[in-house]
Structure formats: structure tokens, C-alpha cells
Design an enzyme around this catalytic site. Sequence first.
Site, PDB file in Angstrom:
ATOM      1  N   GLU A  23       0.949  -1.168  -0.032  1.00 54.61           N
ATOM      2  CA  GLU A  23       0.117   0.046   0.030  1.00 54.61           C
ATOM      3  C   GLU A  23       0.903   1.248  -0.178  1.00 54.61           C
ATOM      4  OE1 GLU A  23      -0.624  -2.446   2.315  1.00 54.61           O
ATOM      5  OE2 GLU A  23      -2.582  -3.150   1.349  1.00 54.61           O
TER       6      GLU A  23
ATOM      7  N   TYR B  34       8.148   2.179  -7.497  1.00 58.95           N
ATOM      8  CA  TYR B  34       7.693   0.630  -7.728  1.00 58.95           C
ATOM      9  C   TYR B  34       7.169   0.505  -9.243  1.00 58.95           C
ATOM     10  CZ  TYR B  34       6.988   1.565  -2.592  1.00 58.95           C
ATOM     11  OH  TYR B  34       7.449   1.716  -1.475  1.00 58.95           O
TER      12      TYR B  34
HETATM   13  C1  COA Z   1      10.501   6.335  -1.930  1.00 55.82           C
HETATM   14  C2  COA Z   1      11.966   6.392  -1.607  1.00 55.82           C
HETATM   15  C3  COA Z   1      12.299   5.048  -0.733  1.00 55.82           C
HETATM   16  C4  COA Z   1      12.779   6.248  -2.901  1.00 55.82           C
HETATM   17  O1  COA Z   1      14.160   6.037  -2.611  1.00 55.82           O
HETATM   18  P1  COA Z   1      15.307   6.634  -3.496  1.00 55.82           P
HETATM   19  O2  COA Z   1      16.623   6.071  -2.890  1.00 55.82           O
HETATM   20  O3  COA Z   1      15.258   7.921  -3.624  1.00 55.82           O
HETATM   21  O4  COA Z   1      14.897   5.915  -5.056  1.00 55.82           O
HETATM   22  P2  COA Z   1      15.970   5.869  -6.166  1.00 55.82           P
HETATM   23  O5  COA Z   1      16.987   7.075  -6.277  1.00 55.82           O
HETATM   24  O6  COA Z   1      16.371   4.539  -6.255  1.00 55.82           O
HETATM   25  O7  COA Z   1      14.864   6.096  -7.321  1.00 55.82           O
HETATM   26  C5  COA Z   1      14.261   5.429  -8.277  1.00 55.82           C
HETATM   27  C6  COA Z   1      13.192   5.751  -8.986  1.00 55.82           C
HETATM   28  O8  COA Z   1      12.053   6.158  -8.314  1.00 55.82           O
HETATM   29  C7  COA Z   1      11.382   7.243  -8.670  1.00 55.82           C
HETATM   30  N1  COA Z   1      11.788   8.597  -7.528  1.00 55.82           N
HETATM   31  C8  COA Z   1      12.468   8.505  -6.616  1.00 55.82           C
HETATM   32  N2  COA Z   1      12.227   9.669  -5.787  1.00 55.82           N
HETATM   33  C9  COA Z   1      11.526  10.368  -6.836  1.00 55.82           C
HETATM   34  C10 COA Z   1      10.746  11.604  -6.569  1.00 55.82           C
HETATM   35  N3  COA Z   1      11.277  12.612  -5.571  1.00 55.82           N
HETATM   36  N4  COA Z   1       9.979  12.353  -7.594  1.00 55.82           N
HETATM   37  C11 COA Z   1       9.681  11.536  -8.540  1.00 55.82           C
HETATM   38  N5  COA Z   1      10.198  10.312  -8.970  1.00 55.82           N
HETATM   39  C12 COA Z   1      11.219   9.681  -7.908  1.00 55.82           C
HETATM   40  C13 COA Z   1      12.167   7.851  -9.921  1.00 55.82           C
HETATM   41  O9  COA Z   1      11.504   7.139 -10.945  1.00 55.82           O
HETATM   42  C14 COA Z   1      13.485   7.209  -9.758  1.00 55.82           C
HETATM   43  O10 COA Z   1      14.237   6.892 -10.880  1.00 55.82           O
HETATM   44  P3  COA Z   1      15.088   7.916 -11.523  1.00 55.82           P
HETATM   45  O11 COA Z   1      16.106   8.643 -10.389  1.00 55.82           O
HETATM   46  O12 COA Z   1      16.003   7.120 -12.569  1.00 55.82           O
HETATM   47  O13 COA Z   1      14.264   8.986 -12.045  1.00 55.82           O
HETATM   48  C15 COA Z   1      12.495   7.372  -0.847  1.00 55.82           C
HETATM   49  O14 COA Z   1      11.934   8.624  -1.242  1.00 55.82           O
HETATM   50  C16 COA Z   1      11.816   7.394   1.011  1.00 55.82           C
HETATM   51  O15 COA Z   1      12.499   6.923   1.712  1.00 55.82           O
HETATM   52  N6  COA Z   1      10.666   8.129   0.923  1.00 55.82           N
HETATM   53  C17 COA Z   1      10.258   8.200   2.268  1.00 55.82           C
HETATM   54  C18 COA Z   1       9.831   6.981   2.782  1.00 55.82           C
HETATM   55  C19 COA Z   1       8.482   6.334   1.944  1.00 55.82           C
HETATM   56  O16 COA Z   1       7.561   7.158   1.435  1.00 55.82           O
HETATM   57  N7  COA Z   1       8.546   5.119   1.779  1.00 55.82           N
HETATM   58  C20 COA Z   1       7.609   4.369   0.926  1.00 55.82           C
HETATM   59  C21 COA Z   1       6.364   3.856   1.639  1.00 55.82           C
HETATM   60  S1  COA Z   1       5.087   3.125   0.628  1.00 55.82           S
END
Ligand code: COA
Length: 147
Positions: free
Chosen positions: A105, A117
Site C-alpha cells: 500500500e 514501484y
Molecule cells: C520512496 C523512496 C524509498 C525512494 O528512494 P530513493 O533512494 O530516492 O529511490 P531511487 O533513487 O532508487 O529512485 C528510483 C526511482 O524512483 C522514482 N523517484 C524516486 N524519488 C522520486 C521523486 N522525489 N520524485 C519522482 N520520482 C522519484 C524515480 O523514477 C527514480 O528513478 P530515476 O532516479 O531514474 O528518475 C524514498 O523517497 C523514501 O524513503 N521516501 C520516504 C519513505 C517512503 O515514502 N517510503 C515508501 C512507503 S510506501
Amino acid sequence: MSIFIRKMTVGDVKQIAQLEKICFTVPWSEKSFNDEMQNKLAVYFVAVDDEKCIGYAGFWNISGEGDITNVAVLPKYRREGVGSMLISALIKEATSLNLVLLTLEVRKSNIAAQKLYEKYGFEKIGERKRYYSDDGEDAYIMTKSFL
Ligand SMILES: CC(C)(COP(=O)(O)OP(=O)(O)OC[C@H]1O[C@@H](n2cnc3c(N)ncnc32)[C@H](O)[C@@H]1OP(=O)(O)O)[C@@H](O)C(=O)NCCC(=O)NCCS
């Protein structure tokens, strides 16, 4: 920076509970993570940089379906592929366990997570109204099938 992924251990729990507080408005407690380390259905990975836990992700293996509990990366390490490394580790583990799907979710407002995702083949298959107890936000259900 040389970040790698490994299974979470009891020794990581204190750090992960701190990370959790930074990443979520309703964080899981240290006790919850300690319980998870004893939970035979739970599979958790951490991302490590220079002996420091900078992210984590995990799922519950429930009757052959993987229910992702959380994915989180410390803010200063985001957009560097760490979330991708964690999701890839979950997918690899799910495949080796012969799971039929991974599901989760996600808040409707959490575009970053949805994009992450989707990049790894998860699709929005439905929603849960007022899923989040703190503010009543709706969730999307996102699933990746291995069939
Ligand atoms: C969601 C989260 C885990 C992503 O981690 P991350 O290490 O930044 O992810 P990545 O660098 O591997 O990014 C992979 C892809 O995700 C997407 N993405 C990540 N952050 C993004 C942002 N701020 N806006 C749009 N797309 C984003 C992009 O498609 C990205 O690919 P790209 O860099 O080639 O464009 C991180 O933002 C986080 O910890 N958020 C807070 C906790 C949370 O919300 N967890 C999910 C609960 S369901």
C-alpha cells in the site's frame, strides 16, 4: 560512496528505528523491529554505507505472497539509486522464494514511491479508502506479479 545491501540483523534495529522516525510520520518502534527480527514470515534488508544503515525494506511472506511492509531511505541519500537497490533485493528474494506476487500500500500523495514501484513493474490494482490512521489518506494497492 560504496553502498551495499544485506539482510537486516538484530544489531541494526536501533539505527533502523532512528531512520524510521526521520522517514515516517507514524514510525514503527524499536520494539516492532525487534519483533520483526523474530518473525519467521519477515524478510528485511538494509542498505549500508560505511557501516551506517541508510535505508531498509522488507516484506512478510504470507502463504506465498510477499506483502511489503516498508521501504525507506534517509533523505540525504535519496535519488541515488538506494531505493532501487532495496526493491531489487526484495524482488530477487521473492523470486528465489517462488512467491507469486509482491504487494504493498502507498499513500496517494507519495508520488516518489509510486514512481519507484512502477519502475520495477508494480501496477496500481486498487485502492483502500482512509487506509492511514493518522490523517485518513487513501492508499493505492500496487502489485507485481511473478506469474
Ligand atoms: C520512496 C523512496 C524509498 C525512494 O528512494 P530513493 O533512494 O530516492 O529511490 P531511487 O533513487 O532508487 O529512485 C528510483 C526511482 O524512483 C522514482 N523517484 C524516486 N524519488 C522520486 C521523486 N522525489 N520524485 C519522482 N520520482 C522519484 C524515480 O523514477 C527514480 O528513478 P530515476 O532516479 O531514474 O528518475 C524514498 O523517497 C523514501 O524513503 N521516501 C520516504 C519513505 C517512503 O515514502 N517510503 C515508501 C512507503 S510506501
